[in-house]
Enzyme design. Structure first.
Site, short mmCIF file in Angstrom:
data_model
loop_
_atom_site.label_atom_id
_atom_site.label_comp_id
_atom_site.label_asym_id
_atom_site.label_seq_id
_atom_site.Cartn_x
_atom_site.Cartn_y
_atom_site.Cartn_z
N ASP A 96 1.94 77.30 70.09
CA ASP A 96 2.32 78.50 70.81
C ASP A 96 3.19 78.09 72.01
OD1 ASP A 96 1.54 81.55 70.76
OD2 ASP A 96 1.31 80.95 72.85
N TYR A 203 6.65 84.33 79.52
CA TYR A 203 7.45 85.26 78.71
C TYR A 203 8.68 85.74 79.48
CZ TYR A 203 3.53 85.19 75.52
OH TYR A 203 2.57 84.78 74.63
N HIS A 264 -3.82 81.95 63.80
CA HIS A 264 -2.94 81.41 64.83
C HIS A 264 -3.55 80.26 65.62
CE1 HIS A 264 0.38 81.50 67.63
NE2 HIS A 264 -0.41 81.75 68.66
#
Length: 284
Positions: A96, A203, A264
């Protein structure tokens, strides 16, 4: 036993969890995680490696950035952390957001790394596929995290934090009970001052580059020549296995295989298998 250190490096205090002995491996978490996501792997590998799991800046008990803070900035932190710990060369393990940091660090200081081990992560070859219509219901949060509303709404109360963090930990895992034993610790972590906005800072930092990738306008980057192992989850709702088809363009020295039966978070959903794969790649 896992020990906890606070080191001041690159102008910030970074929290690190460390255990084991032997060749050092640095474990880099994603969102919404912090060092604790790696605990099952750390306990399984402590007899063969020194395991170092930092909280990236903005997460856990590390300092928070003043604004957007992305992979290049985290990579500088991690290089300073290696110096602060007196480590010459290390292996990197992550997924990630941690996978993005690994790529940045591999380009910044390849001589400091013995190899790269990835679970599911973003890389240039994903390209515009990230934003195809059938993906929008999964990637909505990447736009939400850019808004001023996001930290205010998610961080409005302990209960809003619980709802938000729990959603992703359960939705992205193929085994939805994976985090149940540590769910209270994860919720408490994001209730600490600055941790909601601190996680969103990653982000915000990648907004421009992510948009360029979605539009097929991302600049070409040179390949990363370090030995690389990728174990990609069979059931990741966020990053489909089909997205591995261009990994070889970025990582020419590639060992790729499917990681069955997980979503994930392979390192947390099946830590026995994850630990065995990590140990095999790094030669223990």
């Amino acid at each position: 036993m896992i020990e906890h250190l606070d080191l001041r490096v690159n102008g910030a205090r970074l929290h690190v969890a460390r255990t084991g002995h032997g060749r050092p491996l640095v474990l880099l978490h994603g969102w919404p995680e912090f060092w604790l996501t790696w605990e099952p792997v750390m306990t399984r590998l402590a007899g063969r490696f020194q395991l170092i799991a930092p909280d990236l800046r903005g997460f856990g008990d590390s300092d928070k950035p003043d604004g957007p803070f992305g992979a290049p900035e985290h990579a500088v932190d991690m290089l300073a952390l290696l110096d602060g710990l007196g480590l010459g060369q290390v292996g990197l393990v992550g997924h990630d957001i941690g996978g993005g940091v690994m790529q940045a660090l591999a380009r910044l200081a390849p001589a400091r790394l013995t190899g790269l081990f990835f679970f599911d992560f973003m890389y240039p070859g994903v390209g515009p596929r990230m934003a195809t219509p059938d993906r929008l219901s999964e990637i909505w949060y990447t736009s939400f995290h850019l808004t001023d509303l996001a930290p205010a709404l998610v961080g409005a109360s302990p209960e809003t934090i619980r709802i938000y963090v729990t959603h992703f930990l359960r939705h992205w895992a193929f085994r939805p009970e994976t985090f149940d034993d540590v769910l209270e610790a994860f919720v408490a972590n994001f209730q600490k001052p600055g941790n909601v906005a601190g996680g969103f800072a990653a982000y915000r930092a990648t907004a421009t580059s992510r948009l360029a990738m979605m539009k097929g306008e991302a600049p070409a980057l040179p390949p990363i020549l370090l030995p690389t192992c990728v174990r990609w989850a069979e059931h990741d709702p966020l990053f489909p296995y089909a997205w591995t088809d261009r990994l070889g363009e970025t990582f020419p020295d590639l060992d790729l295989a499917l990681f069955p039966g997980v979503g994930h978070f392979p390192h947390r959903e099946d830590p026995d298998h994850a630990s065995a794969e990590i140990a095999a790649f790094f030669g223990a």
